[in-house]
Write an enzyme that holds these catalytic residues in place. Structure first.
Site, PDB file in Angstrom:
ATOM      1  N   ASP A   1       0.847  -1.175  -0.112  1.00 47.21           N
ATOM      2  CA  ASP A   1       0.177  -0.217  -0.121  1.00 47.21           C
ATOM      3  C   ASP A   1       0.867   1.134  -0.015  1.00 47.21           C
ATOM      4  O   ASP A   1       0.699   2.160  -0.826  1.00 47.21           O
ATOM      5  CB  ASP A   1      -1.061   0.035   1.054  1.00 47.21           C
ATOM      6  CG  ASP A   1      -1.837  -1.277   1.052  1.00 47.21           C
ATOM      7  OD1 ASP A   1      -2.141  -1.544   0.136  1.00 47.21           O
ATOM      8  OD2 ASP A   1      -2.027  -1.743   2.339  1.00 47.21           O
TER       9      ASP A   1
ATOM     10  N   GLU B   1       1.073  -5.885  -5.236  1.00 42.39           N
ATOM     11  CA  GLU B   1       0.660  -4.998  -6.339  1.00 42.39           C
ATOM     12  C   GLU B   1       1.797  -4.191  -6.902  1.00 42.39           C
ATOM     13  O   GLU B   1       2.065  -4.219  -7.827  1.00 42.39           O
ATOM     14  CB  GLU B   1      -0.467  -4.077  -5.914  1.00 42.39           C
ATOM     15  CG  GLU B   1      -1.019  -3.350  -7.055  1.00 42.39           C
ATOM     16  CD  GLU B   1      -2.254  -2.489  -6.782  1.00 42.39           C
ATOM     17  OE1 GLU B   1      -2.407  -1.444  -6.995  1.00 42.39           O
ATOM     18  OE2 GLU B   1      -3.263  -3.205  -6.147  1.00 42.39           O
TER      19      GLU B   1
END
Length: 377
Positions: free
Chosen positions: A17, A273
């Site tokens: 994140d 990610e």
């Protein structure tokens, strides 16, 4: 006056994140002249990729970004022109009141998780909930036209290509990390969550006729590597050899260095990610360890990406690549699928470069966000 942006990041899995939001914040400042405050609730996780961060200081400037600690006791703060809640994090109630109190309400966006699923195109840019007249919008990064694209700094692919063509630059970079692979060795990186299927992969790498030098940055997979090696501890700088496999533990490096590490390698195993997207820009074959979700819905995301990524491959190469990814994400045996992939190495490598160039021809995520704001005004 330039627009003011607030980006809120609640750190969930240590690095993914904050990795995405830190890259985004810097790019908005450097390339789009935005004023950006980045609110982070875990400065120690942030410190790993930005060592200049002082975890004791609640407000500091880093690379043109106003970095703020996001405390549980929220201070009185004016709302910005653009508000991004990264990955559906919940904004402080008092901040939401400040958004509603503005004479001109801000653009409020939920920057969602990356997905290749079909439905993302239909949902991207749609209005979501309202809070006292402040409208929130869905903003989806993605691989398809009609989504928000991927994080990519200006000139990134050109820098990568120049670096990969400069043998001296690559050698100098690796030597600075203490890495000296044997001539002809396959250089690979491994950044992943815990995975019991790792042992079968390391077994086949060790038995391969071609030497492999495996670089393992500090992370959650180290425990599995340690068990396979049969050593009591494993720390940064350690180098272990078993037959044709050399395993080397690297420190957690800042983002620019990690990019170059990926560019150096012939194959990259990545997770989550941020590293997933950066491995795609490397233009080299990769393996993605997707973040697990309840009821295995993450496997739908995995399959959706594979459908796009393997579109140009021959049936045999596609079967090999899909088999490897599915085995890895099921903690399965990697031996057979890895051997299958090696049979199609040139084709898989060419596909990785083609994919990077194809995605690089699309509007990047930061530019898409700025354009969305301009259109909204």
């Amino acid at each position: 006056m330039k627009a003011r942006w607030d980006i809120f990041c609640s750190v969930v899995d240590n690095y993914g994140d904050i990795g995405v939001t830190w890259r985004l914040a810097r790019q908005l400042v450097a390339e789009h002249d935005c004023g950006v405050r980045l609110w982070v609730d875990d400065l120690r996780a942030f410190e790993r990729m930005c060592p200049e961060i002082d975890v004791q200081v609640h407000q500091q400037w880093q690379e043109g970004v106003d970095v703020r600690y996001w405390p549980s006791d929220w201070p009185a703060t004016d709302a910005a022109d653009v508000v991004i809640a990264a990955f559906a994090c919940q904004l402080p109630p008092d901040y939401m009141e400040a958004m509603a109190a503005r004479e001109r309400t801000p653009l409020w966006m939920n920057l969602d998780y990356l997905s290749a699923e079909d439905w993302v195109v239909g949902c991207h840019g749609l209005p979501s909930v309202k809070f006292k007249g402040v409208q929130k919008y869905f903003f989806f990064p993605g691989f398809r036209p009609g989504t928000g694209g991927l994080l990519r700094e200006a000139g990134l692919l050109e820098q990568r290509e120049a670096f990969q063509q400069d043998a001296a630059a690559r050698q100098q970079f690796l030597q600075a990390l203490g890495v000296s692979p044997a001539a002809g060795a396959r250089l690979m990186s491994l950044f992943a969550y815990e995975n019991t299927g790792l042992a079968s992969w390391l077994d086949v790498l060790a038995a391969d006729g071609r030497a492999t030098h495996l670089l393992v940055p500090e992370g959650r997979i180290l425990g599995d590597v340690q068990r396979w090696l049969g050593v009591e501890s494993l720390k940064t700088g350690d180098v272990h050899r078993r037959d044709g496999l050399t395993v080397q533990v690297l420190p957690f490096v800042r983002q620019e260095q990690y990019d170059r590490l990926l560019w150096c390698c012939d194959f990259n195993a990545v997770r989550g990610e941020d590293s997933f997207v950066r491995a795609q820009w490397a233009g080299r074959p990769l393996l993605w360890h997707i973040y697990r979700q309840d009821e295995d819905i993450h496997l739908d995301k995995l399959d959706a990406f594979l459908e796009l990524y393997t579109e140009g491959l021959s049936p045999a190469a596609k079967t090999a690549l899909v088999s490897l990814w599915q085995a890895w994400n099921a903690d399965g045996n990697m031996a057979h699928s890895w051997k299958m992939l090696l049979e199609h190495w040139p084709e898989v490598t060419a596909n990785a470069e083609k994919w990077a160039l194809e995605q690089g021809s699309r509007t990047d995520l930061a530019t898409a966000l700025v354009q969305f704001y301009v259109n909204w005004i």
